[in-house]
Design an enzyme around this catalytic site. Structure first.
Site, PDB file in Angstrom:
ATOM      1  N   SER A 163     -24.918 -22.111   9.589  1.00 29.74           N
ATOM      2  CA  SER A 163     -23.974 -21.074  10.026  1.00 29.74           C
ATOM      3  C   SER A 163     -24.426 -19.732   9.494  1.00 29.74           C
ATOM      4  O   SER A 163     -25.088 -19.660   8.444  1.00 29.74           O
ATOM      5  CB  SER A 163     -22.569 -21.379   9.505  1.00 29.74           C
ATOM      6  OG  SER A 163     -21.699 -20.279   9.709  1.00 29.74           O
ATOM      7  N   TYR A 180     -17.254 -24.080   2.566  1.00 29.38           N
ATOM      8  CA  TYR A 180     -18.036 -24.055   3.805  1.00 29.38           C
ATOM      9  C   TYR A 180     -19.212 -23.093   3.687  1.00 29.38           C
ATOM     10  O   TYR A 180     -20.358 -23.445   3.989  1.00 29.38           O
ATOM     11  CB  TYR A 180     -17.130 -23.656   4.966  1.00 29.38           C
ATOM     12  CG  TYR A 180     -17.836 -23.594   6.311  1.00 29.38           C
ATOM     13  CD1 TYR A 180     -18.097 -24.751   7.030  1.00 29.38           C
ATOM     14  CD2 TYR A 180     -18.237 -22.370   6.850  1.00 29.38           C
ATOM     15  CE1 TYR A 180     -18.738 -24.691   8.254  1.00 29.38           C
ATOM     16  CE2 TYR A 180     -18.877 -22.305   8.072  1.00 29.38           C
ATOM     17  CZ  TYR A 180     -19.128 -23.469   8.772  1.00 29.38           C
ATOM     18  OH  TYR A 180     -19.775 -23.417   9.988  1.00 29.38           O
TER      19      TYR A 180
END
Length: 284
Positions: A163, A180
């Site tokens: 990401s 995350y």
């Protein structure tokens, strides 16, 4: 001139006859990538996620696509890749149906949004277990299958879904995604280490780093940030990501066109990571 001679250019982006495994492939970016692999000529694409029904529904949709290679198929192999036992179960299911794997897309992932002061340890651990440890276990356990047909001239491919949150700052504030963001930074670096380790064995390892794509995982953050339309207008290309944006990069990395790319982390975000003066979603 020799530079003008390209070997079999029409097949440069073809995946004709390849066997692929896509974790987290029953929805979102994983499903888009699986569709691209099949439509680029893959013979078999194994679709894995925790829920059997979701895997079967995704396979039904993929197998109904028009224009697939004769005999091409998507196959449901549900498994929980957050545990070593789950990864080994997945390998066993795939091994029962094929002697080799050419492409492994490590796409399964999880996130958790909560303020720093109340962010639970269990949530942080769960995210890192799947997004980092799970990827390491997945690649290690699949190596015997990945090496079966691999060579330095024609390598097998591992593609990790990371990401842009692993390259810059992720979401902070009341919906902070601390685990995350940390996990995606870690898995990008893991991918670089594996690229150097496994390259001599005929396996390349690259990471893709999507920005905002409308999906079940990102829709909550999109709403908090003002909605998909507002976020799209704030992007340098004035839109959010589309399935084709993921599909193109995945086919590039897994076809002969990407055979010499190893250890890369490719942003797929329209340039949002690098723009200045944009809406600061990190404080929402």
């Amino acid at each position: 001139m020799a530079e003008a001679q390209l070997h079999d250019f029409p097949s440069l982006f073809s995946l004709d006859g390849q066997v692929a495994v896509v974790t987290g492939g029953s929805r979102g970016l994983g499903l888009s990538a699986a569709s691209a692999l099949l439509q680029a000529g893959a013979a078999t694409v194994f679709i894995s996620s925790r829920k059997r029904q979701a895997c079967e529904a995704a396979c039904a949709a993929l197998n109904a696509l028009p224009g697939l290679r004769p005999g091409a198929r998507a196959v449901s192999v549900p498994a929980d890749c957050s545990t070593l036992a789950g990864v080994r179960d997945l390998v066993a299911q795939v091994s029962a149906q094929t002697a080799h794997v050419d492409v492994l897309l490590a796409n399964a992932g999880a996130t958790w949004g909560e303020a720093f002061d109340t962010h639970p340890d269990a949530a942080f651990a769960k995210v890192l277990d799947l997004n980092v440890r799970g990827v390491f276990n997945l690649v290690r356990e699949f190596m015997p299958l990945l090496q079966k047909r691999a060579s330095t001239e024609d390598p097998s491919r591992v593609v990790i879904t990371a990401s842009v949150a692993g390259l810059g700052i992720g979401t902070l504030g009341k919906q902070g995604t601390y685990g995350y963001s940390a996990s995606k930074a870690a898995v990008i670096h893991l991918g670089r280490n594996l690229a150097v380790e496994l390259g001599p064995r005929g396996v390349t390892v690259n990471s893709i780093c999507p920005g905002f794509f409308p999906s079940k995982m990102s829709n909550g953050l999109l709403e908090i940030a003002g909605g998909a339309e507002s976020m799209g207008k704030a992007n340098p290309l004035r839109r959010l990501g589309r399935p084709e944006d993921i599909a193109g990069v995945v086919v590039y990395l897994t076809s002969r066109a990407g055979a010499y790319v190893n250890g890369a982390a490719i942003e797929i975000d329209g340039g949002a990571l690098w723009q200045r003066g944009q809406l600061n979603v990190s404080k929402l």
